[in-house]
Design a protein around this motif. Sequence first.
Motif, PDB file in Angstrom:
ATOM      1  N   MET A 134      10.222 -14.719  10.640  1.00  0.00           N
ATOM      2  CA  MET A 134      10.078 -13.702   9.599  1.00  0.00           C
ATOM      3  C   MET A 134       9.137 -14.188   8.511  1.00  0.00           C
ATOM      4  N   THR A 135       8.263 -13.322   8.076  1.00  0.00           N
ATOM      5  CA  THR A 135       7.332 -13.603   6.993  1.00  0.00           C
ATOM      6  C   THR A 135       7.719 -12.780   5.775  1.00  0.00           C
ATOM      7  N   ASN A 136       7.520 -13.345   4.603  1.00  0.00           N
ATOM      8  CA  ASN A 136       7.699 -12.611   3.357  1.00  0.00           C
ATOM      9  C   ASN A 136       6.348 -12.044   2.922  1.00  0.00           C
ATOM     10  N   PHE A 137       6.191 -10.745   3.086  1.00  0.00           N
ATOM     11  CA  PHE A 137       4.970 -10.084   2.637  1.00  0.00           C
ATOM     12  C   PHE A 137       5.146  -9.612   1.196  1.00  0.00           C
ATOM     13  N   VAL A 138       4.143  -9.868   0.379  1.00  0.00           N
ATOM     14  CA  VAL A 138       4.080  -9.330  -0.982  1.00  0.00           C
ATOM     15  C   VAL A 138       2.814  -8.489  -1.046  1.00  0.00           C
ATOM     16  N   LEU A 139       2.979  -7.182  -1.214  1.00  0.00           N
ATOM     17  CA  LEU A 139       1.885  -6.218  -1.133  1.00  0.00           C
ATOM     18  C   LEU A 139       1.523  -5.707  -2.514  1.00  0.00           C
ATOM     19  N   VAL A 140       0.243  -5.708  -2.833  1.00  0.00           N
ATOM     20  CA  VAL A 140      -0.215  -5.255  -4.145  1.00  0.00           C
ATOM     21  C   VAL A 140      -1.376  -4.283  -3.954  1.00  0.00           C
ATOM     22  N   ALA A 141      -1.185  -3.051  -4.408  1.00  0.00           N
ATOM     23  CA  ALA A 141      -2.213  -2.017  -4.255  1.00  0.00           C
ATOM     24  C   ALA A 141      -3.248  -2.098  -5.369  1.00  0.00           C
ATOM     25  N   GLY A 142      -4.368  -1.425  -5.130  1.00  0.00           N
ATOM     26  CA  GLY A 142      -5.489  -1.499  -6.057  1.00  0.00           C
ATOM     27  C   GLY A 142      -5.406  -0.530  -7.229  1.00  0.00           C
ATOM     28  N   THR A 143      -6.562  -0.279  -7.800  1.00  0.00           N
ATOM     29  CA  THR A 143      -6.695   0.531  -9.011  1.00  0.00           C
ATOM     30  C   THR A 143      -5.923   1.838  -8.918  1.00  0.00           C
ATOM     31  N   TRP A 144      -5.198   2.157  -9.984  1.00  0.00           N
ATOM     32  CA  TRP A 144      -4.480   3.427 -10.186  1.00  0.00           C
ATOM     33  C   TRP A 144      -3.177   3.558  -9.403  1.00  0.00           C
ATOM     34  N   LEU A 145      -2.889   2.628  -8.507  1.00  0.00           N
ATOM     35  CA  LEU A 145      -1.757   2.783  -7.596  1.00  0.00           C
ATOM     36  C   LEU A 145      -0.612   1.826  -7.940  1.00  0.00           C
ATOM     37  N   GLY A 146       0.550   2.126  -7.375  1.00  0.00           N
ATOM     38  CA  GLY A 146       1.718   1.267  -7.538  1.00  0.00           C
ATOM     39  C   GLY A 146       2.316   0.912  -6.195  1.00  0.00           C
ATOM     40  N   ALA A 147       3.534   0.347  -6.228  1.00  0.00           N
ATOM     41  CA  ALA A 147       4.211  -0.082  -5.009  1.00  0.00           C
ATOM     42  C   ALA A 147       4.382   1.064  -4.015  1.00  0.00           C
ATOM     43  N   TRP A 148       4.496   2.278  -4.532  1.00  0.00           N
ATOM     44  CA  TRP A 148       4.716   3.447  -3.671  1.00  0.00           C
ATOM     45  C   TRP A 148       3.626   3.620  -2.613  1.00  0.00           C
ATOM     46  N   ALA A 149       2.437   3.111  -2.876  1.00  0.00           N
ATOM     47  CA  ALA A 149       1.317   3.299  -1.950  1.00  0.00           C
ATOM     48  C   ALA A 149       1.539   2.599  -0.613  1.00  0.00           C
ATOM     49  N   TRP A 150       2.476   1.650  -0.568  1.00  0.00           N
ATOM     50  CA  TRP A 150       2.690   0.853   0.638  1.00  0.00           C
ATOM     51  C   TRP A 150       3.854   1.345   1.495  1.00  0.00           C
ATOM     52  N   GLU A 151       4.434   2.481   1.186  1.00  0.00           N
ATOM     53  CA  GLU A 151       5.673   2.896   1.857  1.00  0.00           C
ATOM     54  C   GLU A 151       5.575   2.857   3.378  1.00  0.00           C
ATOM     55  N   GLU A 152       4.539   3.452   3.939  1.00  0.00           N
ATOM     56  CA  GLU A 152       4.424   3.511   5.398  1.00  0.00           C
ATOM     57  C   GLU A 152       4.150   2.139   5.998  1.00  0.00           C
ATOM     58  N   VAL A 153       3.272   1.387   5.382  1.00  0.00           N
ATOM     59  CA  VAL A 153       2.965   0.037   5.880  1.00  0.00           C
ATOM     60  C   VAL A 153       4.199  -0.846   5.801  1.00  0.00           C
ATOM     61  N   ALA A 154       4.907  -0.782   4.679  1.00  0.00           N
ATOM     62  CA  ALA A 154       6.107  -1.600   4.506  1.00  0.00           C
ATOM     63  C   ALA A 154       7.151  -1.267   5.562  1.00  0.00           C
ATOM     64  N   GLY A 155       7.309   0.012   5.873  1.00  0.00           N
ATOM     65  CA  GLY A 155       8.265   0.410   6.900  1.00  0.00           C
ATOM     66  C   GLY A 155       7.924  -0.171   8.259  1.00  0.00           C
ATOM     67  N   GLU A 156       6.638  -0.167   8.606  1.00  0.00           N
ATOM     68  CA  GLU A 156       6.196  -0.729   9.879  1.00  0.00           C
ATOM     69  C   GLU A 156       6.453  -2.243   9.923  1.00  0.00           C
ATOM     70  N   LEU A 157       6.171  -2.931   8.831  1.00  0.00           N
ATOM     71  CA  LEU A 157       6.369  -4.384   8.795  1.00  0.00           C
ATOM     72  C   LEU A 157       7.855  -4.741   8.874  1.00  0.00           C
ATOM     73  N   ARG A 158       8.689  -3.978   8.197  1.00  0.00           N
ATOM     74  CA  ARG A 158      10.137  -4.237   8.266  1.00  0.00           C
ATOM     75  C   ARG A 158      10.657  -4.011   9.679  1.00  0.00           C
ATOM     76  N   ALA A 159      10.135  -2.984  10.337  1.00  0.00           N
ATOM     77  CA  ALA A 159      10.546  -2.722  11.719  1.00  0.00           C
ATOM     78  C   ALA A 159      10.156  -3.869  12.640  1.00  0.00           C
ATOM     79  N   ALA A 160       9.111  -4.614  12.279  1.00  0.00           N
ATOM     80  CA  ALA A 160       8.668  -5.766  13.059  1.00  0.00           C
ATOM     81  C   ALA A 160       9.429  -7.034  12.685  1.00  0.00           C
ATOM     82  N   GLY A 161      10.381  -6.919  11.750  1.00  0.00           N
ATOM     83  CA  GLY A 161      11.236  -8.049  11.405  1.00  0.00           C
ATOM     84  C   GLY A 161      10.856  -8.830  10.174  1.00  0.00           C
ATOM     85  N   HIS A 162       9.892  -8.320   9.410  1.00  0.00           N
ATOM     86  CA  HIS A 162       9.457  -9.040   8.221  1.00  0.00           C
ATOM     87  C   HIS A 162      10.205  -8.565   6.977  1.00  0.00           C
TER      88      HIS A 162
END
Length: 230
Positions: A1-29
Amino acid sequence: MTNFVLVAGTWLGAWAWEEVAGELRAAGHDVRAVTLSGLAGKQGLPAGQQTHVQDIVDEVERLDLRDVVLVGHSYAGVPVGQAAERIGGRLARVVFVDAMVPVDGESALSGWPSEAVREAIAANGFWPPQTAPDYAGQDLTDEQIARIVNGSTPHPGATATEPAVLRGDLGALPTTYVKCLLDGEEPMPVVAELLESECWELIEMDTGHWPMFSRPRELARVLHESATRR
């Protein structure tokens, strides 16, 4: 398992990663998406560039994360690159997603035509969000564009104009750089130079500058595969 810390760019917040985060969690991260000060749910908080660096470092240290893959998109590559140095042995890899990279003593706006942005920041104190037409040609559906536009908040100006502070050689960090080809086929010169390092690798995606919206599954797969490289 890897600990991913995701940071979006200009104007965005954590919400921008919802779909990517879901895919990574499904892969066990394990996945943490960070909202930087002054943006999204933290809108109104004062922030300079070093505030954003500390936001990322604090998240890693507060949770005592190890084997960390730090992911920075667009502007966020600047604070992520600095934070990667500062978390030391906790770092496994850095991934820059079509991102700016920090250059010691230089601002995030250095190295590209940014006069209009500088003028807007000088006048308003912030970097105004883009409007829907600005996202044309970036492999985004109308629904995805509306989601980005409706979720965007003004970006704190000082974070873009203050200089980066690097303590070492960014080229020595284990790094994946993801180039989104619809946003220009060639990496910016400072990135091209860093890619000459044996510690850096280049991955290309045939999409626009916001792959967490346009190609979330593909981006998650790229991030998953990057976590296997040491």
